[in-house]
Design a protein around this motif. Structure first.
Motif, short mmCIF file in Angstrom:
data_model
loop_
_atom_site.label_atom_id
_atom_site.label_comp_id
_atom_site.label_asym_id
_atom_site.label_seq_id
_atom_site.Cartn_x
_atom_site.Cartn_y
_atom_site.Cartn_z
N VAL A 168 -2.53 0.23 -4.32
CA VAL A 168 -1.76 -0.98 -4.02
C VAL A 168 -1.01 -1.35 -5.29
CG1 VAL A 168 -1.89 -3.44 -3.50
CG2 VAL A 168 -3.28 -1.81 -2.20
N LEU A 220 -8.65 0.11 5.09
CA LEU A 220 -8.28 -0.06 3.68
C LEU A 220 -9.48 -0.50 2.86
CD1 LEU A 220 -6.11 -0.10 1.50
CD2 LEU A 220 -5.56 -2.44 2.20
N LEU A 240 0.86 -1.18 0.00
CA LEU A 240 0.00 0.00 0.00
C LEU A 240 0.90 1.23 0.00
CD1 LEU A 240 -2.74 1.49 0.40
CD2 LEU A 240 -2.40 1.16 2.87
#
Length: 306
Positions: A247, A193, A174
């Motif tokens: 990501v 997230l 991330l």
């Protein structure tokens, strides 16, 4: 039908895409067997014809401008259509030139394949090599259909119709721009997230599959993406301009992390390692230049070049 304005010839579009994949004029020149000066001249000519700067230059290489990201996406689609036309005509004519056709996931195509291809060309300069960047799902489809000699994919999961071999390993992380609020955090939770809209790769990409599977294993379903794009460079450019998380492969953002442009943020209880695999048809096997390319990929991983 008149040729539309601001559309360079196919060979020039191919150079633009090659520069974006390689990250520099010199690396693109090696991959295309052209001088750096010739590549630079093609890029300048294309930018004049289009009327927009496609790349931002720096001592470290080049990167697409915000407008360039879109132009490169469209150029890639034009080239793919032209290649389909060429393949169809060759099929009708009933003959094909001896060549190696490689399908590779976008991350592998951008960050690993150029170096592998250069090494193969040094060893076998007579081999004509074509690389088709696409997402991992499409790589498998192309290899199963027999339109590519070997493919390179990311992620996990068995592919019953194909044989495979791990050539390298990678990890998704991330990342956020340095001004993002998460950049000052020591970690974020999986729940945080999952409910955050990210800039993401398209469905079917190895990056998207591994991310979704990792969150699912922790009991979460990711939120709808803020934006979906079909290349690593496009995702990176979009997240920087929108100050949004993403990501991405650790190797694709290594330079940004060193410069501090991006910050890696750990996710509590989640890591996303993945295998980078060569895949090929079980019946046709892996022979000649295709086997040589896989061997080169494995050697490069073993020497620490991945």
């Amino acid at each position: 039908m008149a040729v539309p304005a601001h559309v360079p010839e196919l060979a020039t579009l191919d150079v633009l895409v090659a520069v974006a994949v390689a990250g520099s004029m010199s690396a693109a020149g090696r991959a295309l067997n052209m001088s750096q000066q010739a590549v630079s001249a093609r890029v300048h000519s294309a930018e004049r014809e289009i009327g927009i700067a496609v790349f931002r230059r720096s001592p470290a290489g080049v990167e697409p401008t915000a407008e360039g990201v879109l132009i490169l996406e469209w150029a890639g689609a034009v080239i793919e259509r032209a290649e389909r036309l060429s393949a169809g005509v060759e099929s009708l004519l009933g003959h094909r030139n001896a060549e190696l056709t490689v399908a590779a996931s976008m991350t592998i195509a951008e960050y690993l394949v150029p170096e592998w291809v250069v090494a193969l060309r040094r060893a076998s300069p007579e081999v004509k090599i074509r690389v088709r960047p696409m997402n991992s799902t499409d790589v498998v489809t192309r290899v199963v259909a027999g339109s590519c000699d070997v493919g390179f994919v990311e992620g996990s999961g068995d592919i019953p119709a194909l044989q495979e071999r791990t050539v390298a390993t990678d990890e998704l992380i991330l990342v956020v721009p340095q001004g993002h609020s998460w950049a000052r955090r020591t970690s974020v939770t999986a729940a945080e997230l999952a409910r955050t809209a990210l800039v993401q790769r398209e469905p079917g990409s190895g990056t998207r599959v591994v991310f979704t599977e990792s969150l699912a294993a922790a009991g979460y379903e990711p939120a709808e993406p803020m934006l979906e794009l079909t290349s690593v460079s496009a995702v990176r450019a979009a997240m920087l301009s929108s100050d949004s998380p993403a990501v991405l492969s650790s190797m694709s953002v290594a330079d940004d992390l060193r410069r501090g442009t991006l910050v890696a943020v750990p996710i509590d209880g989640i890591t996303m390692p993945r295998r980078l695999r060569a895949v090929w048809d079980r019946d046709r096997g892996l022979r000649g230049p295709a086997r040589d390319l896989v061997d080169i990929a494995i050697r490069h991983a073993g020497s620490g070049n991945v």
